[in-house]
Design a protein around this motif. Structure first.
Motif, PDB file in Angstrom:
ATOM      1  N   ALA A 160       8.126  16.648   2.362  1.00  0.00           N
ATOM      2  CA  ALA A 160       8.104  17.246   3.701  1.00  0.00           C
ATOM      3  C   ALA A 160       8.980  16.439   4.639  1.00  0.00           C
ATOM      4  O   ALA A 160       9.404  15.327   4.324  1.00  0.00           O
ATOM      5  N   GLN A 161       9.242  17.002   5.821  1.00  0.00           N
ATOM      6  CA  GLN A 161       9.960  16.239   6.841  1.00  0.00           C
ATOM      7  C   GLN A 161       9.044  15.269   7.558  1.00  0.00           C
ATOM      8  O   GLN A 161       9.467  14.181   7.963  1.00  0.00           O
ATOM      9  N   ALA A 162       7.784  15.661   7.740  1.00  0.00           N
ATOM     10  CA  ALA A 162       6.834  14.804   8.442  1.00  0.00           C
ATOM     11  C   ALA A 162       5.423  15.141   7.991  1.00  0.00           C
ATOM     12  O   ALA A 162       5.139  16.270   7.572  1.00  0.00           O
ATOM     13  N   VAL A 163       4.538  14.156   8.071  1.00  0.00           N
ATOM     14  CA  VAL A 163       3.108  14.386   7.861  1.00  0.00           C
ATOM     15  C   VAL A 163       2.356  13.814   9.052  1.00  0.00           C
ATOM     16  O   VAL A 163       2.750  12.793   9.628  1.00  0.00           O
ATOM     17  N   VAL A 164       1.281  14.496   9.420  1.00  0.00           N
ATOM     18  CA  VAL A 164       0.409  14.035  10.509  1.00  0.00           C
ATOM     19  C   VAL A 164      -1.035  14.208  10.059  1.00  0.00           C
ATOM     20  O   VAL A 164      -1.405  15.258   9.526  1.00  0.00           O
ATOM     21  N   GLY A 165      -1.835  13.176  10.281  1.00  0.00           N
ATOM     22  CA  GLY A 165      -3.271  13.274  10.097  1.00  0.00           C
ATOM     23  C   GLY A 165      -3.931  13.149  11.454  1.00  0.00           C
ATOM     24  O   GLY A 165      -3.829  12.098  12.093  1.00  0.00           O
ATOM     25  N   VAL A 166      -4.548  14.224  11.909  1.00  0.00           N
ATOM     26  CA  VAL A 166      -5.185  14.180  13.219  1.00  0.00           C
ATOM     27  C   VAL A 166      -6.501  13.418  13.127  1.00  0.00           C
ATOM     28  O   VAL A 166      -7.123  13.329  12.070  1.00  0.00           O
ATOM     29  N   ALA A 167      -6.897  12.847  14.259  1.00  0.00           N
ATOM     30  CA  ALA A 167      -8.165  12.141  14.358  1.00  0.00           C
ATOM     31  C   ALA A 167      -9.207  13.048  14.979  1.00  0.00           C
ATOM     32  O   ALA A 167      -8.881  14.001  15.698  1.00  0.00           O
ATOM     33  N   GLU A 168     -10.465  12.760  14.711  1.00  0.00           N
ATOM     34  CA  GLU A 168     -11.537  13.623  15.191  1.00  0.00           C
ATOM     35  C   GLU A 168     -11.629  13.657  16.711  1.00  0.00           C
ATOM     36  O   GLU A 168     -12.166  14.607  17.270  1.00  0.00           O
ATOM     37  N   GLY A 202      -9.124  13.922  18.712  1.00  0.00           N
ATOM     38  CA  GLY A 202      -7.989  14.649  19.263  1.00  0.00           C
ATOM     39  C   GLY A 202      -6.677  13.913  19.206  1.00  0.00           C
ATOM     40  O   GLY A 202      -5.632  14.481  19.529  1.00  0.00           O
ATOM     41  N   GLY A 203      -6.705  12.656  18.798  1.00  0.00           N
ATOM     42  CA  GLY A 203      -5.469  11.903  18.594  1.00  0.00           C
ATOM     43  C   GLY A 203      -4.942  12.101  17.184  1.00  0.00           C
ATOM     44  O   GLY A 203      -5.159  13.144  16.565  1.00  0.00           O
ATOM     45  N   TRP A 204      -4.244  11.102  16.681  1.00  0.00           N
ATOM     46  CA  TRP A 204      -3.820  11.130  15.287  1.00  0.00           C
ATOM     47  C   TRP A 204      -3.915   9.718  14.709  1.00  0.00           C
ATOM     48  O   TRP A 204      -3.804   8.732  15.437  1.00  0.00           O
ATOM     49  N   TRP A 205      -4.140   9.643  13.396  1.00  0.00           N
ATOM     50  CA  TRP A 205      -4.306   8.333  12.759  1.00  0.00           C
ATOM     51  C   TRP A 205      -3.138   7.990  11.843  1.00  0.00           C
ATOM     52  O   TRP A 205      -2.948   6.814  11.509  1.00  0.00           O
ATOM     53  N   VAL A 206      -2.372   8.968  11.405  1.00  0.00           N
ATOM     54  CA  VAL A 206      -1.223   8.699  10.540  1.00  0.00           C
ATOM     55  C   VAL A 206      -0.079   9.610  10.933  1.00  0.00           C
ATOM     56  O   VAL A 206      -0.273  10.790  11.253  1.00  0.00           O
ATOM     57  N   LEU A 207       1.117   9.023  10.928  1.00  0.00           N
ATOM     58  CA  LEU A 207       2.351   9.783  11.142  1.00  0.00           C
ATOM     59  C   LEU A 207       3.372   9.306  10.131  1.00  0.00           C
ATOM     60  O   LEU A 207       3.693   8.106  10.083  1.00  0.00           O
ATOM     61  N   GLY A 208       3.872  10.223   9.337  1.00  0.00           N
ATOM     62  CA  GLY A 208       4.944   9.905   8.407  1.00  0.00           C
ATOM     63  C   GLY A 208       6.168  10.733   8.717  1.00  0.00           C
ATOM     64  O   GLY A 208       6.052  11.922   9.037  1.00  0.00           O
ATOM     65  N   VAL A 209       7.321  10.118   8.645  1.00  0.00           N
ATOM     66  CA  VAL A 209       8.577  10.833   8.909  1.00  0.00           C
ATOM     67  C   VAL A 209       9.581  10.534   7.801  1.00  0.00           C
ATOM     68  O   VAL A 209       9.667   9.400   7.318  1.00  0.00           O
ATOM     69  N   ALA A 210      10.316  11.564   7.406  1.00  0.00           N
ATOM     70  CA  ALA A 210      11.316  11.401   6.358  1.00  0.00           C
ATOM     71  C   ALA A 210      12.471  10.518   6.806  1.00  0.00           C
ATOM     72  O   ALA A 210      13.143   9.898   5.987  1.00  0.00           O
ATOM     73  N   ASP A 211      12.708  10.481   8.108  1.00  0.00           N
ATOM     74  CA  ASP A 211      13.725   9.602   8.691  1.00  0.00           C
ATOM     75  C   ASP A 211      13.139   9.000   9.958  1.00  0.00           C
ATOM     76  O   ASP A 211      12.609   9.718  10.816  1.00  0.00           O
TER      77      ASP A 211
END
Length: 221
Positions: A133-141, A143-152
């Motif tokens: 994928a270009q990016a992955v996001v894991g949202v937090a309960e 309303g924020g997020w706990w993980v962000l992955g980016v291909a670049d």
């Protein structure tokens, strides 16, 4: 090894500076000790994941941190870079770029230190998703997020100007990625901890012998 740079964005667990909202309920030293335990559990998970390189971006004086000997031992497995920027959003964006520059690889998977229940298996799954994928996001309960992955790493520039530590931070981050034409794969949702009310849910998701669980059990809440 997966061709991904694992990045942990961390604040030194110094009493009076770490987890101030939690400290308001249980005291500065207890809050900093819980933060140190969470950081160590997070570092262990990142070390165990089969990633090509690992980076920690730190803010605060580690010399004043609790559990510093154990933290420094774990940091021997990481490239350590300082955080820099006018606000947290800018520091996050800069950390992605700094991690890519330091590791010599552009694909970055970034977490914080507020989800000590994260395992190497979960991180491996996130990294594998990111490779397709270009990016992955894991949202937090919350309303924020706990993980962000980016291909670049340059894709994380869209974080600049996104308000952090709000109930809509996750939604605004996704909107910023989509606005740049970045396709996002959503991954597991996790609870994170900022206040005393968060400790039980996060602790129940951790292994019983984890440092985080032992640290919260030592505190009378």
């Amino acid at each position: 090894m997966l061709p991904v740079v694992g990045l942990v964005v961390a604040k030194a667990p110094v009493p009076g500076l770490a987890k101030t909202r939690l400290a308001a309920a249980i005291g500065a030293r207890a809050a900093a000790d819980i933060a140190a335990a969470a950081l160590l559990d997070t570092l262990d998970a990142m070390i165990a994941a089969p990633l090509q390189e690992r980076v920690v971006a730190t803010v605060g004086n580690l010399d004043d941190a609790l559990r510093i000997d154990e933290i420094r031992d774990r940091l021997g497995e990481f490239i350590v870079v300082p955080q820099h920027g006018a606000d947290f959003a800018e520091r996050l964006a800069n950390a992605h770029q700094d991690a890519a520059d330091a590791a010599g690889h552009r694909t970055v998977l970034q977490i914080g230190m507020d989800t000590p229940q994260v395992s190497d298996e979960v991180l491996t799954d996130c990294a594998q998703e990111l490779l397709g994928a270009q990016a992955v996001v894991g949202v937090a309960e919350d309303g924020g997020w706990w993980v962000l992955g980016v291909a670049d790493a340059a894709m994380a520039d869209c974080l600049r100007g996104v308000p952090m530590s709000r109930a809509d931070t996750g939604a605004l981050t996704l909107a910023a990625l989509y606005a740049k034409g970045i396709d996002v794969q959503l991954v597991a949702e996790l609870a994170d901890f900022d206040t005393v009310d968060d400790l039980d849910a996060v602790g129940r998701a951790c292994p019983a012998r984890s440092r985080f669980v032992q640290a919260i059990q030592a505190v009378q809440v």
